[in-house]
Enzyme design. Structure first.
Site, short mmCIF file in Angstrom:
data_model
loop_
_atom_site.label_atom_id
_atom_site.label_comp_id
_atom_site.label_asym_id
_atom_site.label_seq_id
_atom_site.Cartn_x
_atom_site.Cartn_y
_atom_site.Cartn_z
N TYR A 127 0.82 -1.22 0.00
CA TYR A 127 0.00 0.00 0.00
C TYR A 127 0.86 1.26 0.00
CZ TYR A 127 1.55 0.07 4.79
OH TYR A 127 2.36 0.11 5.90
N GLY A 128 2.18 1.11 0.06
CA GLY A 128 3.04 2.29 0.25
C GLY A 128 4.05 2.45 -0.87
N THR A 129 5.31 2.56 -0.46
CA THR A 129 6.37 2.87 -1.42
C THR A 129 6.69 1.71 -2.37
OG1 THR A 129 8.06 2.16 0.16
CG2 THR A 129 7.44 4.50 0.18
N LEU A 130 6.12 0.53 -2.11
CA LEU A 130 6.40 -0.61 -2.99
C LEU A 130 5.42 -0.70 -4.17
CD1 LEU A 130 7.14 -3.36 -0.30
CD2 LEU A 130 8.81 -2.34 -1.85
N GLU A 137 11.75 -4.07 5.01
CA GLU A 137 10.74 -3.35 5.80
C GLU A 137 11.06 -3.37 7.29
OE1 GLU A 137 8.79 -1.49 4.38
OE2 GLU A 137 8.73 -2.26 2.35
N1 PCA Z 1 6.37 -0.32 2.05
C1 PCA Z 1 5.40 -1.31 2.35
C2 PCA Z 1 4.86 -0.91 3.66
C3 PCA Z 1 4.99 0.56 3.66
C4 PCA Z 1 5.99 0.85 2.61
O1 PCA Z 1 6.38 1.92 2.25
C5 PCA Z 1 4.32 -1.26 1.29
O2 PCA Z 1 4.46 -0.57 0.27
O3 PCA Z 1 3.29 -1.91 1.49
#
Ligand code: PCA
Length: 157
Positions: A7-10, A82
């Site tokens: 849900y984030g930077t990935l 992570e």
């Molecule tokens: N990386 C993981 C968790 C938060 C982040 O930045 C993600 O993208 O789900």
């Protein structure tokens, strides 16, 4: 293979997506898009503007993200990347599929209750108490109008 919801930077187009494409780290196969069945607070916190889903079900928004099928090597890489289990903890959560690319039957054509799958998610219970007062997002974008661009690891001091 394990299923991971990011849900984030990935996510595609976000600052750490390149790691999902790095076959030296293992395999991550895009399967579709979804959102959390429960609501969670997704905040951007700290001086590096890191996105965190706080593990407080029932508060916040249904959070949007992408579903990947990953091999053991990639799962292990993601755990290290992570900072699991210190920064984030990887736990199974219910995800409602909203778009599907996988070739097993299309969840998009099923009734809502049958569109749910369990995926691993990197959320956290080890957050600073003041983070619950930050703004909550439903769809993370590092370059969103919040202005809180993610600071890449190699650019931190
Ligand atoms: N990386 C993981 C968790 C938060 C982040 O930045 C993600 O993208 O789900």
């Amino acid at each position: 293979m394990a299923r991971v919801f990011v849900y984030g930077t990935l996510k595609q187009g976000q600052p750490n997506y390149r790691h999902m494409l790095n076959t030296a780290k293992g395999v991550a196969k895009f399967q579709g898009r979804g959102r959390t069945v429960e609501k969670y607070p997704l905040v951007i916190a700290g001086k590096y503007n890191i996105p965190y889903m706080l593990n407080i079900p029932g508060t916040g928004h249904h959070v949007a993200g992408e579903i990947y099928s990953v091999d053991d090597q990639m799962l292990q890489f993601l755990d290290e990347f992570e900072g699991c289990p210190d920064m984030y903890q990887r736990t199974p959560m219910s995800i409602e599929v909203v778009e599907w690319e996988g070739k097993s039957s299309a969840p998009g054509e099923r009734p809502a209750a049958c569109r749910v799958m369990e995926c691993f998610v990197y959320s956290t219970t080890t957050y600073q108490p003041e983070w619950v007062h930050l703004p909550y997002y439903d769809n993370y974008d590092s370059s969103g109008k919040h202005g809180l661009s993610y600071v890449l690891r190699e650019s931190r001091d």
